[in-house]
Design an enzyme around this catalytic site. Sequence first.
Site, PDB file in Angstrom:
ATOM      1  N   THR A 156       0.097   1.116   7.007  1.00  0.00           N
ATOM      2  CA  THR A 156       0.236  -0.100   5.881  1.00  0.00           C
ATOM      3  C   THR A 156       0.384  -1.134   6.784  1.00  0.00           C
ATOM      4  O   THR A 156       0.504  -1.186   8.016  1.00  0.00           O
ATOM      5  CB  THR A 156       1.281   0.001   5.042  1.00  0.00           C
ATOM      6  OG1 THR A 156       1.472  -1.025   4.341  1.00  0.00           O
ATOM      7  CG2 THR A 156       2.610   0.452   5.585  1.00  0.00           C
ATOM      8  N   GLY A 157      -0.092  -2.259   5.980  1.00  0.00           N
ATOM      9  CA  GLY A 157      -0.201  -3.609   7.006  1.00  0.00           C
ATOM     10  C   GLY A 157      -1.487  -4.436   6.710  1.00  0.00           C
ATOM     11  O   GLY A 157      -2.161  -4.087   5.880  1.00  0.00           O
ATOM     12  N   THR A 200       0.876  -1.226  -0.088  1.00  0.00           N
ATOM     13  CA  THR A 200      -0.049  -0.080   0.198  1.00  0.00           C
ATOM     14  C   THR A 200       0.999   1.243   0.014  1.00  0.00           C
ATOM     15  O   THR A 200       2.080   1.392   0.622  1.00  0.00           O
ATOM     16  CB  THR A 200      -0.763  -0.120   1.267  1.00  0.00           C
ATOM     17  OG1 THR A 200      -1.749  -0.998   1.254  1.00  0.00           O
ATOM     18  CG2 THR A 200      -1.662   1.179   1.679  1.00  0.00           C
ATOM     19  N   GLY A 229      -5.079  -4.813   7.262  1.00  0.00           N
ATOM     20  CA  GLY A 229      -6.052  -3.892   7.607  1.00  0.00           C
ATOM     21  C   GLY A 229      -7.018  -4.270   8.603  1.00  0.00           C
ATOM     22  O   GLY A 229      -7.209  -3.621   9.473  1.00  0.00           O
ATOM     23  N   ARG A 254     -14.286  -6.826   0.235  1.00  0.00           N
ATOM     24  CA  ARG A 254     -13.852  -6.880   1.765  1.00  0.00           C
ATOM     25  C   ARG A 254     -13.081  -5.308   1.573  1.00  0.00           C
ATOM     26  O   ARG A 254     -12.452  -4.931   0.573  1.00  0.00           O
ATOM     27  CB  ARG A 254     -12.422  -7.740   1.793  1.00  0.00           C
ATOM     28  CG  ARG A 254     -11.568  -7.600   2.946  1.00  0.00           C
ATOM     29  CD  ARG A 254     -10.434  -6.833   2.521  1.00  0.00           C
ATOM     30  NE  ARG A 254      -9.185  -6.740   3.857  1.00  0.00           N
ATOM     31  CZ  ARG A 254      -8.408  -5.834   3.609  1.00  0.00           C
ATOM     32  NH1 ARG A 254      -7.984  -5.166   2.765  1.00  0.00           N
ATOM     33  NH2 ARG A 254      -7.458  -6.001   4.763  1.00  0.00           N
ATOM     34  N   VAL A 255     -13.211  -4.463   2.731  1.00  0.00           N
ATOM     35  CA  VAL A 255     -12.700  -3.324   2.665  1.00  0.00           C
ATOM     36  C   VAL A 255     -11.387  -3.428   3.837  1.00  0.00           C
ATOM     37  O   VAL A 255     -11.814  -3.949   4.890  1.00  0.00           O
ATOM     38  CB  VAL A 255     -13.726  -2.349   2.985  1.00  0.00           C
ATOM     39  CG1 VAL A 255     -12.979  -0.733   3.320  1.00  0.00           C
ATOM     40  CG2 VAL A 255     -14.718  -2.042   2.049  1.00  0.00           C
ATOM     41  N   GLY A 256     -10.476  -2.731   3.702  1.00  0.00           N
ATOM     42  CA  GLY A 256      -9.313  -2.651   4.566  1.00  0.00           C
ATOM     43  C   GLY A 256      -9.535  -1.429   5.533  1.00  0.00           C
ATOM     44  O   GLY A 256     -10.330  -0.671   5.467  1.00  0.00           O
ATOM     45  N   ASP A 257      -8.203  -0.987   6.055  1.00  0.00           N
ATOM     46  CA  ASP A 257      -8.156   0.248   6.670  1.00  0.00           C
ATOM     47  C   ASP A 257      -7.895   1.535   6.158  1.00  0.00           C
ATOM     48  O   ASP A 257      -8.109   2.594   6.490  1.00  0.00           O
ATOM     49  CB  ASP A 257      -6.780  -0.059   7.777  1.00  0.00           C
ATOM     50  CG  ASP A 257      -5.478  -0.151   6.849  1.00  0.00           C
ATOM     51  OD1 ASP A 257      -5.377  -1.206   6.164  1.00  0.00           O
ATOM     52  OD2 ASP A 257      -4.501   0.460   6.950  1.00  0.00           O
TER      53      ASP A 257
END
Length: 316
Positions: free
Chosen positions: A228-229, A177, A231, A205-208
């Site tokens: 980053t990482g 990211t 989520g 799917r939604v991340g951070d």
Amino acid sequence: MSIKATIAVHGGAGSMSYFINEEHRQRYLRGLVEAVNAGLEASRRGNALDMVVDAVSIMEFDGSYDAGKGSVLDLYGEVEQDAGVMWGKDLSVGAVASVRHVINAIKLARIVMEKTDHVLIVGEGAEELAKHFGLWVPSIELINEAKINRYNSLIKNLGSRYRKNVDLAKELGFMDTVGAVAIDKDGNLAAATSTGGTILKWPGRVGDSPLPGAGYWAENGVCAVSATGIGEFIIRAMASFRVATLVKGGVKISEAVKQVVNYVTELFGPGNIGLIAIDSRGNVASAFNTEVMGRAWSQEGLGKVIVAHYPGDPFP
Ligand code: ASP
């Protein structure tokens, strides 16, 4: 106090296995320098918001990162991007999630912030908006043969089409990211984060990265943060907002990012988060619990860009 325009960027926290060879790694690091230079260039005609959006746009276009043209593919072989931007002066936020046909998702996030009265728009609604602003592209511009080949070989080696995605993301260490934080000469802070998400994620799917407080935060007088990482862990820890809360309570920015990374490590183990941040005086900091995190920074008048990859590399 006079402030020098300052910007820091990251190209994701992950493992060395992401890099096919040294040439690939060097290209990845060069892209960070180009992003910082684009941010500094923007500072000459605009504010911190222009700086972070221009820096992230460059990385979305580059193809070396898990964002924009480089976005990883989801379980069904599609690109689905998430992005968010925040302006610290009035806590304005704009974000998009699960967008498939958008070039420069971060620009679309800014459009959500400036041209609508919403914070987050997802999927087809966001793509409709992209059409109005010339950011819609056919998927061929985002999916290339190399990505399809990698997708096919991963799917083949996995044996089954679905595994717990968080475990998989951790195992593969593909977390590339992109993000940027900046301060302008007037002391305004801004943050931006953009991603293709975790590899082989479940569609939808939604991340951070599009969620304020999780994947980014900017608040004048306090700090700006980009994460980053994995989520799922970053959201549960509200990592970016947690950094801001510590800084507001008097903790130095360099300490605050370390404390939050340590907190996430205690809760969820190592190998899942990286943060870059800048405070209201222009101090830059970073911390991560992965093998590597590409990061770079510079400021007006410094005359060079400092770029780092490994944990021990000199970086504020
Ligand atoms: N944080 C991103 C996500 O979980 C992935 C990454 O940082 O590469 O969607």
